[in-house]
Design an enzyme around this catalytic site. Structure first.
Site, PDB file in Angstrom:
ATOM      1  N   ALA A 103     -17.949  44.156  -2.896  1.00 13.72           N
ATOM      2  CA  ALA A 103     -18.695  44.808  -1.820  1.00 13.72           C
ATOM      3  C   ALA A 103     -17.729  45.492  -0.866  1.00 13.72           C
ATOM      4  O   ALA A 103     -17.829  45.368   0.352  1.00 13.72           O
ATOM      5  CB  ALA A 103     -19.596  43.815  -1.099  1.00 13.72           C
ATOM      6  N   GLY A 104     -16.768  46.205  -1.450  1.00 14.62           N
ATOM      7  CA  GLY A 104     -15.923  47.083  -0.646  1.00 14.62           C
ATOM      8  C   GLY A 104     -16.660  48.398  -0.439  1.00 14.62           C
ATOM      9  O   GLY A 104     -17.882  48.465  -0.600  1.00 14.62           O
ATOM     10  N   TYR A 105     -15.924  49.445  -0.101  1.00 20.23           N
ATOM     11  CA  TYR A 105     -16.588  50.721   0.163  1.00 20.23           C
ATOM     12  C   TYR A 105     -17.417  51.187  -1.025  1.00 20.23           C
ATOM     13  O   TYR A 105     -18.603  51.490  -0.895  1.00 20.23           O
ATOM     14  CB  TYR A 105     -15.555  51.796   0.507  1.00 20.23           C
ATOM     15  CG  TYR A 105     -14.881  51.572   1.831  1.00 20.23           C
ATOM     16  CD1 TYR A 105     -15.519  51.912   3.011  1.00 20.23           C
ATOM     17  CD2 TYR A 105     -13.612  51.026   1.902  1.00 20.23           C
ATOM     18  CE1 TYR A 105     -14.910  51.720   4.241  1.00 20.23           C
ATOM     19  CE2 TYR A 105     -12.986  50.821   3.123  1.00 20.23           C
ATOM     20  CZ  TYR A 105     -13.639  51.163   4.285  1.00 20.23           C
ATOM     21  OH  TYR A 105     -13.032  50.965   5.491  1.00 20.23           O
TER      22      TYR A 105
ATOM     23  N   ASN B 169     -19.700  39.378  -4.587  1.00 21.82           N
ATOM     24  CA  ASN B 169     -18.527  39.529  -3.708  1.00 21.82           C
ATOM     25  C   ASN B 169     -17.947  38.160  -3.383  1.00 21.82           C
ATOM     26  O   ASN B 169     -18.660  37.179  -3.249  1.00 21.82           O
ATOM     27  CB  ASN B 169     -18.917  40.260  -2.415  1.00 21.82           C
ATOM     28  CG  ASN B 169     -17.701  40.809  -1.680  1.00 21.82           C
ATOM     29  OD1 ASN B 169     -16.898  41.536  -2.268  1.00 21.82           O
ATOM     30  ND2 ASN B 169     -17.549  40.453  -0.410  1.00 21.82           N
ATOM     31  N   LYS B 170     -16.629  38.133  -3.241  1.00 22.64           N
ATOM     32  CA  LYS B 170     -15.883  36.904  -2.968  1.00 22.64           C
ATOM     33  C   LYS B 170     -16.276  36.285  -1.629  1.00 22.64           C
ATOM     34  O   LYS B 170     -16.318  35.077  -1.486  1.00 22.64           O
ATOM     35  CB  LYS B 170     -14.394  37.284  -2.950  1.00 22.64           C
ATOM     36  CG  LYS B 170     -13.433  36.172  -2.877  1.00 22.64           C
ATOM     37  CD  LYS B 170     -12.089  36.565  -3.510  1.00 22.64           C
ATOM     38  CE  LYS B 170     -11.334  37.651  -2.759  1.00 22.64           C
ATOM     39  NZ  LYS B 170      -9.907  37.704  -3.165  1.00 22.64           N
TER      40      LYS B 170
ATOM     41  N   VAL C 123     -14.913  36.793  -9.109  1.00 19.63           N
ATOM     42  CA  VAL C 123     -14.902  37.212 -10.509  1.00 19.63           C
ATOM     43  C   VAL C 123     -13.644  36.674 -11.169  1.00 19.63           C
ATOM     44  O   VAL C 123     -12.539  36.854 -10.651  1.00 19.63           O
ATOM     45  CB  VAL C 123     -14.937  38.761 -10.625  1.00 19.63           C
ATOM     46  CG1 VAL C 123     -14.913  39.189 -12.085  1.00 19.63           C
ATOM     47  CG2 VAL C 123     -16.151  39.327  -9.910  1.00 19.63           C
TER      48      VAL C 123
ATOM     49  N   GLU D 225      -0.465  53.141  11.115  1.00 19.92           N
ATOM     50  CA  GLU D 225      -1.527  52.664  12.022  1.00 19.92           C
ATOM     51  C   GLU D 225      -1.218  51.249  12.514  1.00 19.92           C
ATOM     52  O   GLU D 225      -1.448  50.925  13.676  1.00 19.92           O
ATOM     53  CB  GLU D 225      -2.889  52.714  11.314  1.00 19.92           C
ATOM     54  CG  GLU D 225      -3.366  54.146  11.070  1.00 19.92           C
ATOM     55  CD  GLU D 225      -4.880  54.245  10.904  1.00 19.92           C
ATOM     56  OE1 GLU D 225      -5.431  53.447  10.117  1.00 19.92           O
ATOM     57  OE2 GLU D 225      -5.494  55.113  11.549  1.00 19.92           O
TER      58      GLU D 225
ATOM     59  N   ALA E 140     -10.662  55.241   1.671  1.00 18.13           N
ATOM     60  CA  ALA E 140     -12.038  54.859   1.940  1.00 18.13           C
ATOM     61  C   ALA E 140     -12.995  56.031   1.710  1.00 18.13           C
ATOM     62  O   ALA E 140     -14.086  55.876   1.171  1.00 18.13           O
ATOM     63  CB  ALA E 140     -12.164  54.360   3.378  1.00 18.13           C
ATOM     64  N   GLN E 141     -12.559  57.185   2.123  1.00 18.74           N
ATOM     65  CA  GLN E 141     -13.399  58.383   2.038  1.00 18.74           C
ATOM     66  C   GLN E 141     -13.869  58.644   0.613  1.00 18.74           C
ATOM     67  O   GLN E 141     -15.052  58.870   0.355  1.00 18.74           O
ATOM     68  CB  GLN E 141     -12.571  59.572   2.557  1.00 18.74           C
ATOM     69  CG  GLN E 141     -13.369  60.820   2.762  1.00 18.74           C
ATOM     70  CD  GLN E 141     -12.495  61.960   3.311  1.00 18.74           C
ATOM     71  OE1 GLN E 141     -12.901  63.091   3.279  1.00 18.74           O
ATOM     72  NE2 GLN E 141     -11.315  61.659   3.798  1.00 18.74           N
TER      73      GLN E 141
END
Lengths: 409, 409
Positions: A11-13, A37-38, A81, A169, A313-314
């Protein structure tokens, strides 16, 4: 008779957007969707540099999955998983197995250390809520420790390997955090050193024009960041880093942001990989198993000229849109729509009040760049959770960014 | 011609109160007073168990010395004492020396490990702002670390050696802090263990009546504290503690509160010591050097029956009053007043909302005991800093107990 079973791993991007778009677009009883998802939360990877430095609370970088998906429509399984078995269309989870007709793999990335000795053992990396919470505490622990051993300046020396997007960043936030920590721990700011080590000749995300890079580096230097450019880390030890120029920096904290590779489960499943990532067809499907869609950091998508796009991410969000649409098209036996990456630009923050970026061809810097960055963040939050999520994570967040020492009454 | 030079070493309870009382009682130009302290702040030792556990901010346990003394009347030197040379009436500091006519030694205590192997190396102790800040960060670091290595239950195991005053108060706070940390770090509270190991047959401060001890232990057990009574720590290692019953507790955190001894500078200066402490005459003076007054944990004062009083804040404060008075009497060539300890009682907190204590002969517990404890704290703050200090540390303290992750604007 039986509905097609769709399993989404991660359930990432990529995975989350696929799930949210399927939920929105599929017809009732058209398919059976399971999201695995983990953790029971999605985290906003592009925000992790702040909780890692301690300039924001990690809760502002995650959203509970059950707040984002409608569990009457999509089944959520919190599990890890263990193995993907494409030949049997089977997923082995921690305590169960899942069969699928269609699979979406969005299992994200792992740290790429390029074989640098000691990097896995001694460096930390910005990759999850757990890892950034650890980095934040490690940094504070070093400050606390320095007061117990005043001669150990290495406790107050911070090395960040890699001056790309994440490294830059993070360093920007860390430099902002230092004065606060110095005050809390009665440490003289002159005793603290931050090094950003980068193998290439330039800091800041690749692709930025020269003048923005110089601007950004000047912003960072004013905050106390010392750059070591055209310098590779040769080895990481329990005591610091050995650089390619022979220099040894004694440091209690080494954060590695020099590279990522695809999740190793893909290679273990027999996919042909390049740095753990799988080259997909124009519709994001595996060449060997067309019922498997691969998104995000696990996939390699190339530009029309054949160059692979960088993992970010984009692109993962856009892949999620495309994968959901093409899953529906596949199930309805309609024609698939190839994935076309629409590069909208990139903005890197440089700590508080500063950013640099490139929007299509327009250069931005300073407060304008920061504003655009916030708009990008808001756009994503709106996409996955609507206005309430923007409110919760961006406006009202003051509340959860304060950590109260008192046990709440 | 020249004024008598008085040097006070240490701004703990004894030294600080001596200085404040001299400041108040001495005549203009009557004497030349110098207060020497390692830090520019006085810390309230009886409050340190809270910042150690993280249930209060360490700034609430310290006061800047220049806010307490009038530097036009008393000279303050921030330095570390390296050596006391009583034969030459000389003090060697880090970067200078001081000569004195009268000396007050209030240099506090060190940790007494009773020769338990590994205790100095691997256990932490509650003794200063630096040490409790370190303990607090260490605890949080263990929580952060446990999420990076989910099988390492030892990271979530906390051992406190000694169930006397400090041990009990710390364990009470720690048990209150655990649920908050579990929430912040997504840790299952069932995975956390707190052991309080005590060599004697009973927990809680010695001298409390049986029923209060049972009451207090029950309060603590309900919070999840596991007692190991009549059990000594035989050895402390980097991985945990070996108990006298042969048991090994794997623990990432060991806090030792099993004993104190006087500052080792006294023994090095040639004083005859018992566990680092010097037996003083009825006016708190050294038997060998009557111009030297010794207060607090460095001194041994005996009851009329000949038994030494336990070292605590209450006696040190009273010694400060007596030392100041007798210094003035000495300088004015008047008769000295022997020190008589007025035991007012003792109250030990058991975390939030609970305490047990004995006032002269009256037993107190629960909220009443806690209220009395707060009154004792307030009384001390009033003594050294008046009403403004009570306001700052006890009423208005909410403000500094929140730690904001954001760099302040």
């Amino acid at each position: 008779m039986s509905k097609p079973r769709i399993v989404i791993l991660g359930a990432g991007y990529g995975g989350l957007v696929t799930a949210i778009r399927l939920q929105k677009k599929m017809r009732r009883n058209e398919m059976d969707v399971t999201l695995v998802n983990k953790h029971d939360y999605h985290f906003i990877t592009t925000h992790l540099h702040m909780p890692a430095a301690g300039t924001d609370h990690h809760d502002n970088a995650r959203v509970t999955i059950s707040d984002l998906i409608d569990e009457r429509k999509i089944r959520f399984v919190k599990s890890t998983v263990r193995q993907i078995v494409p030949e049997e269309k089977k997923i082995i989870l921690d305590e169960s197995t899942l069969d699928y007709d269609y699979l979406v793999i969005g299992l994200g990335s792992e740290t790429e250390t390029f074989g640098i000795p000691g990097m896995h053992e001694y460096a930390m990396s910005i990759k999850s809520i757990n890892s950034v919470r650890f980095i934040r505490q490690h940094i504070e622990y070093m400050f606390a420790k320095s007061k117990m051993a005043p001669k150990r300046k290495d406790y107050l020396t911070f090395v960040v390997g890699g001056a790309g997007f994440t490294g830059t960043e993070f360093v920007g936030e860390l430099a902002d955090r230092i004065p606060v920590l110095c005050k809390t721990y009665d440490v003289d700011p002159a005793d603290v050193s931050i090094y950003n080590v980068e193998a290439s000749a330039s800091a800041l995300p690749p692709g930025l024009p020269e003048d923005l890079i110089l601007y950004g580096m000047e912003v960072m230097r004013r905050k106390g960041v010392q750059y070591k450019l055209s310098t590779a880390i040769k080895e990481c030890t329990s005591e610091g880093v050995i650089l390619s120029n022979g220099e040894f920096i004694r440091a209690g904290t080494v954060v590695w942001s020099g590279g990522i590779r695809g999740n190793s489960l893909l290679q273990e499943a027999g996919f042909e990989v390049q740095r753990g990532r799988v080259k997909v067809d124009s519709c994001l499907r595996s060449y060997s198993f067309p019922e498997i869609f691969i998104t995000g950091d696990c996939s390699i998508v190339t530009s029309p000229e054949g160059a692979p796009y960088p993992a970010n991410a984009q692109i993962a969000v856009q892949q999620g849109f495309n994968a959901a649409r093409n899953l529906i098209q596949t199930i309805r036996s309609k024609e698939l729509k190839p994935f076309i990456y629409d590069f909208k630009g990139t903005v890197a923050t440089l700590g508080r009040g500063e950013a640099v970026g490139l929007l299509k061809v327009k250069k931005v810097k300073g407060r304008l760049a920061l504003f655009i960055k916030k708009m990008i963040d808001a756009r994503y939050l709106f996409l996955i959770g609507g206005l309430p999520l923007i409110w919760k994570k961006m406006v009202w967040k003051q509340k959860s960014t304060t950590r109260n020492y008192h046990v709440p009454n």
